[in-house]
Enzyme design. Structure first.
Site, PDB file in Angstrom:
ATOM      1  N   HIS A  64     -14.033   8.073 -20.820  1.00 49.09           N
ATOM      2  CA  HIS A  64     -12.963   7.411 -21.590  1.00 49.09           C
ATOM      3  C   HIS A  64     -12.875   5.982 -21.067  1.00 49.09           C
ATOM      4  O   HIS A  64     -12.463   5.770 -19.932  1.00 49.09           O
ATOM      5  CB  HIS A  64     -11.621   8.112 -21.367  1.00 49.09           C
ATOM      6  CG  HIS A  64     -11.603   9.569 -21.716  1.00 49.09           C
ATOM      7  ND1 HIS A  64     -11.150  10.043 -22.922  1.00 49.09           N
ATOM      8  CD2 HIS A  64     -11.984  10.654 -21.010  1.00 49.09           C
ATOM      9  CE1 HIS A  64     -11.241  11.370 -22.947  1.00 49.09           C
ATOM     10  NE2 HIS A  64     -11.745  11.770 -21.789  1.00 49.09           N
ATOM     11  N   PHE A  65     -13.271   5.000 -21.890  1.00 49.72           N
ATOM     12  CA  PHE A  65     -13.279   3.609 -21.432  1.00 49.72           C
ATOM     13  C   PHE A  65     -12.139   2.776 -22.033  1.00 49.72           C
ATOM     14  O   PHE A  65     -12.053   1.579 -21.809  1.00 49.72           O
ATOM     15  CB  PHE A  65     -14.641   2.949 -21.689  1.00 49.72           C
ATOM     16  CG  PHE A  65     -15.711   3.301 -20.671  1.00 49.72           C
ATOM     17  CD1 PHE A  65     -15.421   4.090 -19.556  1.00 49.72           C
ATOM     18  CD2 PHE A  65     -17.010   2.837 -20.820  1.00 49.72           C
ATOM     19  CE1 PHE A  65     -16.409   4.405 -18.616  1.00 49.72           C
ATOM     20  CE2 PHE A  65     -17.990   3.136 -19.880  1.00 49.72           C
ATOM     21  CZ  PHE A  65     -17.703   3.924 -18.788  1.00 49.72           C
ATOM     22  N   ARG A  66     -11.258   3.411 -22.839  1.00 47.02           N
ATOM     23  CA  ARG A  66      -9.921   2.865 -23.139  1.00 47.02           C
ATOM     24  C   ARG A  66      -9.842   1.626 -24.018  1.00 47.02           C
ATOM     25  O   ARG A  66      -8.752   1.107 -24.220  1.00 47.02           O
ATOM     26  CB  ARG A  66      -9.167   2.557 -21.827  1.00 47.02           C
ATOM     27  CG  ARG A  66      -9.142   3.656 -20.789  1.00 47.02           C
ATOM     28  CD  ARG A  66      -8.539   4.920 -21.330  1.00 47.02           C
ATOM     29  NE  ARG A  66      -8.219   5.871 -20.271  1.00 47.02           N
ATOM     30  CZ  ARG A  66      -7.928   7.148 -20.504  1.00 47.02           C
ATOM     31  NH1 ARG A  66      -7.930   7.629 -21.721  1.00 47.02           N
ATOM     32  NH2 ARG A  66      -7.635   7.954 -19.510  1.00 47.02           N
ATOM     33  N   ASN A  96     -10.211   8.777 -27.995  1.00 42.37           N
ATOM     34  CA  ASN A  96      -8.750   8.690 -27.873  1.00 42.37           C
ATOM     35  C   ASN A  96      -8.301   7.334 -27.344  1.00 42.37           C
ATOM     36  O   ASN A  96      -7.601   7.222 -26.356  1.00 42.37           O
ATOM     37  CB  ASN A  96      -8.196   9.829 -27.000  1.00 42.37           C
ATOM     38  CG  ASN A  96      -8.828   9.898 -25.619  1.00 42.37           C
ATOM     39  OD1 ASN A  96      -9.948   9.452 -25.407  1.00 42.37           O
ATOM     40  ND2 ASN A  96      -8.106  10.466 -24.681  1.00 42.37           N
ATOM     41  N   HIS A 181     -12.489  19.602 -26.919  1.00 43.38           N
ATOM     42  CA  HIS A 181     -11.538  19.812 -25.829  1.00 43.38           C
ATOM     43  C   HIS A 181     -10.855  21.127 -26.147  1.00 43.38           C
ATOM     44  O   HIS A 181     -10.082  21.219 -27.105  1.00 43.38           O
ATOM     45  CB  HIS A 181     -10.511  18.674 -25.763  1.00 43.38           C
ATOM     46  CG  HIS A 181      -9.539  18.849 -24.642  1.00 43.38           C
ATOM     47  ND1 HIS A 181      -9.484  18.009 -23.563  1.00 43.38           N
ATOM     48  CD2 HIS A 181      -8.595  19.813 -24.403  1.00 43.38           C
ATOM     49  CE1 HIS A 181      -8.546  18.433 -22.723  1.00 43.38           C
ATOM     50  NE2 HIS A 181      -7.983  19.531 -23.221  1.00 43.38           N
ATOM     51  N   ASP A 305     -16.017  13.069 -17.367  1.00 38.97           N
ATOM     52  CA  ASP A 305     -14.667  12.980 -17.940  1.00 38.97           C
ATOM     53  C   ASP A 305     -13.885  11.835 -17.279  1.00 38.97           C
ATOM     54  O   ASP A 305     -12.685  11.959 -17.031  1.00 38.97           O
ATOM     55  CB  ASP A 305     -13.918  14.313 -17.821  1.00 38.97           C
ATOM     56  CG  ASP A 305     -12.654  14.340 -18.675  1.00 38.97           C
ATOM     57  OD1 ASP A 305     -12.459  13.431 -19.498  1.00 38.97           O
ATOM     58  OD2 ASP A 305     -11.849  15.278 -18.499  1.00 38.97           O
ATOM     59  N   HIS A 309      -6.421   6.003 -15.269  1.00 44.63           N
ATOM     60  CA  HIS A 309      -5.014   5.640 -15.481  1.00 44.63           C
ATOM     61  C   HIS A 309      -4.601   4.792 -14.284  1.00 44.63           C
ATOM     62  O   HIS A 309      -5.115   4.984 -13.178  1.00 44.63           O
ATOM     63  CB  HIS A 309      -4.120   6.886 -15.532  1.00 44.63           C
ATOM     64  CG  HIS A 309      -4.444   7.818 -16.661  1.00 44.63           C
ATOM     65  ND1 HIS A 309      -4.136   7.544 -17.968  1.00 44.63           N
ATOM     66  CD2 HIS A 309      -5.054   9.019 -16.666  1.00 44.63           C
ATOM     67  CE1 HIS A 309      -4.534   8.537 -18.742  1.00 44.63           C
ATOM     68  NE2 HIS A 309      -5.105   9.456 -17.972  1.00 44.63           N
TER      69      HIS A 309
END
Ligand code: DOR
Length: 442
Positions: A64-66, A96, A181, A305, A309
């Site tokens: 997840h690289f946001r 996401n 998921h 994964d 954060h």
């Protein structure tokens, strides 16, 4: 006449489909042009790899690289720096973000942002929603698409599809292997009261093994009914592993280094909310079952994964604290340490990080050290001892659950399509990341 190459890696020990043996590798025009003894060959550059092992480039099929929308945690550039520092040559990134990657424009936007700004190659999963089901055939085939990802249990972000009618419609449309998921949303909702404020060790009690198993059983039923291939992300329970062993013709299996390495309740006592992720890190019987599944060949790939954060977000009192931890930079160091401890062979590691992704997702030209394949290579010093430290973490959030852990085995070089992008802890530009290509996509 001797062959000429742009680059020759000399004197290393190559780990590939053929076993482990001393071999030179000649690279030309970004591809592997020769593997063997390249004694008298001319080369623009020669790199001495004596004492080092050369693996096919590590492909991390879950990060997840946001970007866009959550760049205060990570962006495509910082995430890719972390990747190549960890010996990773290609990543599959998750949808996401904000906005989520759920339509052709959002995917094209990510590809545009990533191209020649990321240091590794990349593909992006497209999230299924109730609204985009009819577009799945198109979304699976666009440039840079890793295929479809479905959150059937909610995690970070807004993506969620948990109703039978929509899932049936999605399965009917799928052509490529889709990733899931897998946690049972209804059970998570029902049991939300089990969470104890301030106590992250209640996270695996809430998101329990039954939530994981019932969801995975449901997905396999749908896969069988529709004749589709599915990929169960971050399998975390003994019960799922036993069930999936009986259903390999439909489902492929990912495990994460975190679930193989960390263990409850100790991780929650030591790391608090920094060990909180979905699905949760669980007690030792689950960790042992994941290792047994890995040894038995049930596990197909490792995914980090990587879910960064900020400390502030992790420091909220449970359950307001965010779920997820960094991992793309530590996937290989942690797994090399497991190799050195005798928990898996180096060949099996390569099977999980290169051959497995290539086989499951039909990646063109990557995942093997063989003539004609992309010059994606991960060079490791199996003997190097190194203490992992938060200060090494290139991810924008700047922390790792492995801070202070000493490992044996370390990535020292990363090559992407013949270009050296990392050497001895230094990222080397310019960034030249390109979309991964697939047999069933573009
Ligand atoms: O712990 C998690 N964090 N699990 C997921 O599936 C999503 C991820 C995130 O994006 O933060």
């Amino acid at each position: 006449m001797a062959e000429t190459f742009d680059l020759v890696l000399k004197g290393g020990t190559v780990v590939n489909h053929d076993g482990i043996a001393p071999r030179d590798i000649g690279l030309r025009n970004g591809r592997i042009a020769a593997v063997g003894s390249l004694g008298a060959s001319a080369a623009g550059e020669v790199i001495d790899c004596t004492g080092l092992h050369i693996l096919p480039g590590v492909i991390d099929t879950q990060v997840h690289f946001r970007e866009p929308g959550l760049e205060h945690k990570e962006d495509l550039e910082t995430g890719s720096r972390a990747a190549v520092l960890g010996g990773v040559t290609a990543v599959f990134e998750m949808p996401n973000t904000n906005p989520p990657t759920t339509n052709p424009d959002a995917l094209a936007d990510k590809v545009r942002r990533a191209r020649h700004r990321m240091f590794c190659d990349f593909a992006f999963y497209v999230g299924a929603t109730r609204e985009n089901v009819d577009d799945i055939p198109e979304l699976e085939r666009l440039e840079g698409s890793a295929g479809i990802k479905v959150f059937v249990g909610s995690s970070t972000g807004t993506l969620l599809v948990d109703d039978d009618p929509t899932l049936e419609r999605i399965f009917a449309k799928l052509r490529r292997r889709a990733a899931f998921h897998s946690e049972d949303e209804a059970r998570l909702r029902e049991r939300a009261g089990i969470r104890r404020p301030g106590d992250p060790s209640s996270h695996p009690e809430w998101r329990d093994e039954i939530a994981a198993l019932t969801s995975t059983q449901r997905l396999v039923r749908l896969a069988e009914k529709h004749g589709r291939r599915i990929h169960i992300l971050h399998v975390s329970t003994a019960e799922e592993m036993a069930f999936l062993a009986e259903h390999k013709e439909w489902a492929s299996v990912e495990v994460t280094p975190h679930h193989l390495t960390l263990v409850a309740p100790e991780c929650y006592q030591r790391l608090g909310t920094y060990a909180q992720m979905n699905p949760p890190v669980r007690e030792d019987r689950h960790r042992q079952a994941l290792w047994a599944g890995l040894s038995a060949g049930i596990v197909d790939v490792l995914g980090s994964d990587h879910a960064p954060h900020t400390r502030e977000e992790k420091d909220h009192a449970y359950p307001q604290s965010h779920s997820g931890m960094t991992g793309v930079q530590t996937l290989l160091p942690i797994m090399l340490d497991h190799v050195n401890a005798g928990r898996l062979s180096l060949e099996r590691l390569v099977d999980l990080t290169s051959h497995g992704p290539q086989r499951l997702f039909g990646i063109r030209n990557k995942g093997r050290i063989a003539v004609g394949y992309d010059g994606d290579l991960t060079i490791v010093d199996l003997k190097r001892q190194q203490t992992i430290d938060n200060s090494m973490i290139a991810s924008r959030c700047g922390w790792t659950p492995y801070h202070g852990v000493t490992v044996t085995g370390w990535p020292v070089g990363t090559f992407v399509r013949g270009r050296r992008v990392m050497w001895e802890g230094e990222v080397l530009g310019p960034a030249a990341g390109e979309p991964v290509r697939f047999y069933e996509g573009v």
